[in-house]
Design an enzyme around this catalytic site. Structure first.
Site, PDB file in Angstrom:
ATOM      1  N   LYS A  75      70.180  32.346  54.312  1.00  0.00           N
ATOM      2  CA  LYS A  75      70.684  33.722  54.344  1.00  0.00           C
ATOM      3  C   LYS A  75      71.071  34.115  52.918  1.00  0.00           C
ATOM      4  O   LYS A  75      71.661  33.306  52.189  1.00  0.00           O
ATOM      5  CB  LYS A  75      71.884  33.803  55.286  1.00  0.00           C
ATOM      6  CG  LYS A  75      72.377  35.216  55.586  1.00  0.00           C
ATOM      7  CD  LYS A  75      73.516  35.196  56.612  1.00  0.00           C
ATOM      8  CE  LYS A  75      74.000  36.587  56.985  1.00  0.00           C
ATOM      9  NZ  LYS A  75      75.075  36.556  58.002  1.00  0.00           N
ATOM     10  N   SER A 150      74.343  39.771  61.863  1.00  0.00           N
ATOM     11  CA  SER A 150      73.821  40.123  60.572  1.00  0.00           C
ATOM     12  C   SER A 150      72.787  39.152  60.003  1.00  0.00           C
ATOM     13  O   SER A 150      72.068  39.504  59.074  1.00  0.00           O
ATOM     14  CB  SER A 150      74.976  40.201  59.566  1.00  0.00           C
ATOM     15  OG  SER A 150      75.552  38.923  59.390  1.00  0.00           O
ATOM     16  N   SER A 174      77.350  36.710  64.088  1.00  0.00           N
ATOM     17  CA  SER A 174      76.185  36.966  63.229  1.00  0.00           C
ATOM     18  C   SER A 174      75.138  35.862  63.205  1.00  0.00           C
ATOM     19  O   SER A 174      74.064  36.055  62.629  1.00  0.00           O
ATOM     20  CB  SER A 174      76.646  37.236  61.790  1.00  0.00           C
ATOM     21  OG  SER A 174      77.103  38.557  61.670  1.00  0.00           O
TER      22      SER A 174
END
Lengths: 474, 110, 490
Positions: A75, A150, A174
């Protein structure tokens, strides 16, 4: 299929080369990335160098480690030395961290091959990966839909076969929510189990890094590598976590599992999702667990508490993006004007919304009513969970109330978007562990995730339940 | 009291004014446009209305949880560790001069 | 300007840089004077993703300070974030302590008056901003440059109760506090270098009233002297305002050393909403019994006790005891000299230290530890005087040389041929020779009146010294001469 586990075994045994594995994944990225947009940056050249190094180690008779030659996506809120780390924000334009996050060092030391930095909702604020300065990521199962967020880029990367493993971060769901929407396994470890050093902070008391994988065994493989004490993170648990590999296959016979009333019956939970959770409960019973309904009353306050605490911490964590030391600067006659213009231009609407909300919640006169109250709710939720865990080894709920929704569906309604995390938020507030495991399909044949929740540091139990669900789902 | 999963509509118990939003924007160092102020006034009102269920709870006997971990005294030995290379540090700066970060003049003394 | 009829109420906030090897939350060196932005790392630069870890020594220093001044150390203290934007603060918040500081309720005795200390808490220092153009003044500058070497240096903020009444007492409080911190070894406490910074809260009220007046905070005093001047100025300013029927405005004022005045600062309304909240990246500090005990055991003798002991043991005055204790290393130097003393007294040692040694230190700006003179050298000098080998006046010259060169006093005495003849037999022989050679003078002495005797005695003494080339022990020589002359009279 436990792709990562098999790859590592094959590479360590010299049956496959890491380079060959990598090229296969790069080819998949080439084929579908333009459609999915999982990555902010694909590190093909760097990955080739890393893969060759793994192969050289094997050739020299050394063991590159448990992730030998396994491609992994990170990420883009995990710091990578010399490699742009953007948090999908304009404000970090051009920033190359001078250091690596602890998890990155551990993955690389274990022989993992980093293939790229994945897209996210800006600063991990969102549930659809539409709040990215670099455009949305799409769900590989149906590219008209969001991947969740996310960590949508990481979930999509695994779901699309771009990498068998990915790392995400989970502040209110997330990792778990995009895992559910993309049909992958996603784990939010106990707070403190994985070092946050080098994870760009959103809400420090809630953030936790965790794995995405195509299988429960692969998720265990990656979590075993990244978990453990880190002297650079004061909030990292000093206890060495139990290895998860050995518990795989232990089954659930004798385990007591509770089905959380308030989350299963929450308004907004689609019938297909509720059915999937019911089938999951039945599957666990069939495998020898006892399943009962349980009430955890205060979880209904989770969203309200979360949307005071997380923005408050975020408003402070994001103050440093001021145009002085790194990233974007928009000029102004004096420093305050420069700061304010930089921040207005550099942050997207959702980030500004949360900074404003958090600043308000902490400001004079409102602290006790909002932030202070939310912290007390946090205590209530933790106590209610503690009562539940006196009777149950694990709890079960939906991960997301819905399957993946179309792009744009909730973009103009922040509250509707916030409600996507109703089932996942309570775990973050309590600091416990939870994971999402794919369990069948819902509307339009889209994947449904079932959430398994356990008390702090009870990941071994959680993985036993997850693995049985994985077996029973197919 | 809502069950926490109801979509947020209904009466706004804590109205928030444009002036409040402008004040908060100054604290947060955000040069918001008028349109942003307007939009945020509505958004903040909606979220705070949702939070009204929490704000209304009587939790006087409940201690706050600042932190999910029961840790105490996490301390580091007083030993020097490597510093960063200055060239690398300043390479990230929007403007650097003479080994330092350059900023526009400072009007607000803190 | 008179302030008769009013009394001042003063509270002081001292920010003290702790003398650790590394910063508060990272392993960067805590060192003054390095090239800009060379003592920085992801943590003290506030880079995204970095996290603070508390320095153990800082906690130990705070606990030592607590043990020294009788603070209560709560079971737990926590760090909080103080949120405000400023370019010298890398995270745009300062990690400090707010509602739950590490130390509360201490006190320090200053010239017989107990001054309460409300709290002491830990926080990180900011970077250093240099204002370019406009004569270096912040508001007139064209732009500013920031160096983060100091960012994250550990500070202890020590907040007194409003127990101080005069500028003089404020100076004495700071002086005593410095002495304690220095004795504890927790800080360099150099106001001029900024390792101790003191802000003052000053208000005035009519004598005999209880209610506090409106308080004004004064900043930017960088010496004890300017602290005193600023407080005196502020008291006079406030009294004049009240006498003129004006209201005192609660504000922060800057001391300007050049014009000797305090100046109000432009502050934006509402800019001081710091939005404190518990720092989620750090866990609470809960000093264990073992940590407290270790801290208590590490407290050395404090300046007040040491002064009292020196006065009692060495018989020195209170003022001299203060000089010995306040000057870095001087009391230790004197004590080491006393320990090797073969002749003379501790008081002699103390007198040399507070006299000639201090004068030399003041004149040169040197510190005790760099003197070529070792403590046992000073003891040797005292011994030479006590033994009568050299006179006090000669000793001053010898000491002057020994303070500049690495020579032992005995060596200097020998090189200069300064030894006094103190052998009674040798001196008696000289006296007898002189008396024999000056029979006339002796005769005039015998027959003369008091005045004539005095004159002749002086002449004879002069002849004796001449014979001894000035190195006869004067006391002994006088005694012998008087003895022999008395024999002649009998």
């Amino acid at each position: 299929m436990s792709a990562a586990t098999e790859i590592a075994a094959a590479v360590r045994a010299g049956r496959r080369t890491a380079r060959d594995v990598l090229e296969e994944h790069l080819a998949r990225i080439d084929a579908r990335e333009s459609e999915v947009h999982a990555f902010n940056l694909v590190l093909a050249d760097e990955a080739r160098v890393a893969a060759d190094a793994v192969d050289a180690a094997v050739a020299a008779g050394a063991d590159p480690g448990p992730l030998a030659g396994v491609p992994i996506a990170l990420k883009d809120n995990l710091c990578t030395r010399g490699v742009p780390t953007t948090c999908s924000s304009r404000i970090l334009a051009g920033w190359r961290p001078p250091y690596d996050a602890t998890v990155v060092l551990r993955v690389v030391a274990a022989g993992g091959v980093v293939v790229g930095k994945t897209n996210l909702d800006e600063f991990a604020m969102g549930s659809s990966t539409e709040n990215s300065a670099f455009g949305p990521t799409r769900n590989p199962r149906d590219v008209s839909r969001v991947p969740g967020g996310s960590s949508g880029g990481s979930a999509a990367a695994v779901a699309a076969g771009f990498a068998p493993l990915a790392l995400g971060s989970d502040t209110g769901g997330s990792i778990r929510q995009p895992a559910a929407l993309c049909g992958t396994v996603g784990v939010k470890p106990t707070y403190g189990a994985v070092s946050r050093y080098g994870l760009v902070a959103f809400a420090s008391s809630l953030d936790q890094i965790g794995p995405f994988a195509g299988s429960v065994a692969d998720a265990a493989l990656l979590l075993d590598v990244i978990a453990g004490p880190d002297p650079l993170d004061s909030t990292s648990s000093p206890r060495v976590p139990a290895a998860l590999g050995p518990v795989l296959g232990a089954g659930v016979a004798g385990l007591r599992v509770g089905l959380i009333d308030e989350l299963v019956d929450a308004e907004g939970v689609e019938p297909e999702v509720r059915d999937a959770v019911g089938r999951a409960a039945a599957a666990l019973e069939a495998a020898g667990a006892t399943v009962e309904r349980v009430s955890v009353p205060s979880v209904v306050y989770g969203i309200s508490a979360y949307y005071l605490i997380a923005p408050a911490e975020a408003s402070s964590n994001l103050a440093r993006y001021d145009g002085v030391r790194y990233g974007l600067r928009v000029d102004g006659d004096d420093v305050a004007t420069m700061n304010a213009r930089t921040r207005d231009a550099g942050f997207g609407p959702e980030v500004k919304r949360r900074i404003m909300l958090g600043t308000y919640a902490l400001s004079a006169g409102y602290y006790d009513a909002y932030y202070g109250k939310a912290q007390r709710v946090r205590t209530l939720i933790t106590r209610d969970f503690a009562r539940a865990y006196e009777r149950f080894d694990a709890l079960l709920s939906p991960t997301s109330p819905t399957v993946a929704f179309p792009l744009g569906a909730k973009a103009d309604d922040p509250l509707a978007m916030y409600l996507s995390d109703v089932c996942t938020i309570p775990t973050n507030l309590a600091g416990h562990a939870a994971a999402s495991v794919p369990f069948g399909t819902g509307r339009d044949g889209l994947p449904v995730g079932v959430q398994v929740l356990v008390d702090a540091e009870q990941e071994p139990t959680m993985f036993r339940v997850m693995q049985v669900l994985e077996e029973q789902a197919s | 009291m809502t069950d926490g999963t109801t979509p947020i509509t209904g009466p706004i118990r804590h109205p928030i004014s444009r002036a409040d939003v402008e004040h908060v924007a100054r604290l947060a160092r955000l040069a918001l446009t008028d349109a942003e102020v307007e939009r945020l006034t509505a958004d903040l009102a909606a979220v705070l209305a949702h939070a009204a269920d929490v704000a209304a709870l009587d939790l006087d006997g409940v201690p706050p949880t600042a932190h999910p971990l029961p840790l105490r005294n996490v301390l580091r030995d007083d030993e020097v560790r490597p510093t960063l290379d200055r060239a690398e540090v300043l390479a990230a700066a929007p403007v650097a001069e003479d080994g330092r970060f350059r900023v526009p003049r400072i009007l607000d003394p803190s | 300007m008179t302030t008769t009829g009013y009394e001042a109420v003063i509270g002081l906030e001292a920010h003290v840089e702790l003398a650790t090897a590394t910063k508060l939350f990272c392993g960067c060196p805590n060192e003054f004077g390095a090239a800009p932005n060379t003592h920085v790392c992801p943590v003290c630069l506030g880079l995204p993703g970095s996290l603070p870890v508390l320095n153990r020594t800082v906690v130990e220093y705070a606990l030592r300070f607590a043990a020294a001044l009788g603070f209560r150390v709560p079971d737990e203290s926590i760090f909080a974030r103080k949120n405000y934007f400023y370019p010298d603060m890398p995270k745009d918040y300062q990690i400090s302590q707010y509602e739950e500081p590490i130390l509360v309720d201490g006190a320090i005795d200053v010239d017989g008056v107990r001054i309460g200390i409300e709290r002491a808490h830990l926080e990180e220092d900011t970077g250093k901003t240099t204002h370019m153009g406009g004569g270096g003044r912040i508001h007139e500058a064209d732009y500013s440059l920031v160096d983060y070497n100091r960012a994250g240096v550990p500070l202890m903020e020590i907040v007194s109760r409003p127990d101080i009444r005069t500028a003089e007492q404020a100076r004495a409080y700071v002086s005593e506090l410095r002495g304690v911190l220095k004795a504890l070894g927790v800080s360099d406490v150099k106001m001029e270098e900024g390792s101790m910074r003191v802000d003052a809260n000053v208000s005035v009220r009519p004598v005999g009233t209880e209610a506090f007046g409106t308080k004004v905070e004064i900043k930017n005093m960088n010496s004890l002297r300017s602290l005193g001047r600023a407080i005196d100025f502020e008291i006079e300013r406030q009294v004049a305002a009240l006498e003129a029927g004006e209201r005192i405005v609660q504000e922060t004022r800057h001391w300007d050393e050049a014009d000797g005045r305090t100046h109000g600062m432009r502050t934006k309304e509402g800019s001081s909403d710091y939005r404190y909240f518990p720092e989620p990246d750090l866990v609470p500090v809960a000093p264990s019994d073992a940590m407290r005990a270790a801290a208590a055991a590490s407290v050395p003798e404090l300046p007040a006790a040491r002064r009292a002991r020196l006065a009692a043991d060495w018989g020195v005055s209170d003022a001299d005891a203060r000089v010995l204790v306040d000057v870095d290393g001087l009391a230790d130097f004197a004590a080491a000299a006393v320990a090797t003393l073969a002749g003379g007294t501790a008081r002699d040692v103390a007198n040399w230290c507070t006299g000639d040694v201090m004068a030399y230190l003041n004149e040169t700006g040197l510190s005790v530890e760099v003197l070529p003179l070792a403590p046992d050298g000073l003891a040797e000098l005292v011994g030479l005087v006590a033994a009568g080998t050299i006179s006090r006046n000669q000793a001053k010259d010898v000491l002057a040389e020994c303070l500049r060169t690495p020579k032992r006093p005995a060596q200097v005495v020998q090189e200069r041929g300064l030894e006094q003849v103190s052998d009674a037999g040798a001196l008696a022989a000289v006296v007898d020779e002189v008396l024999a050679a000056n029979a006339d003078a002796v005769a005039e002495y015998r027959s003369g009146d008091d005045k004539a005797r005095k004159k002749k005695r002086g002449f004879l003494m002069g002849e004796c010294m001449k014979a001894l080339q000035g190195q006869g022990n004067p006391q002994l020589l006088n005694a012998l001469l008087d003895e022999r002359l008395a024999e002649r009279l009998a």
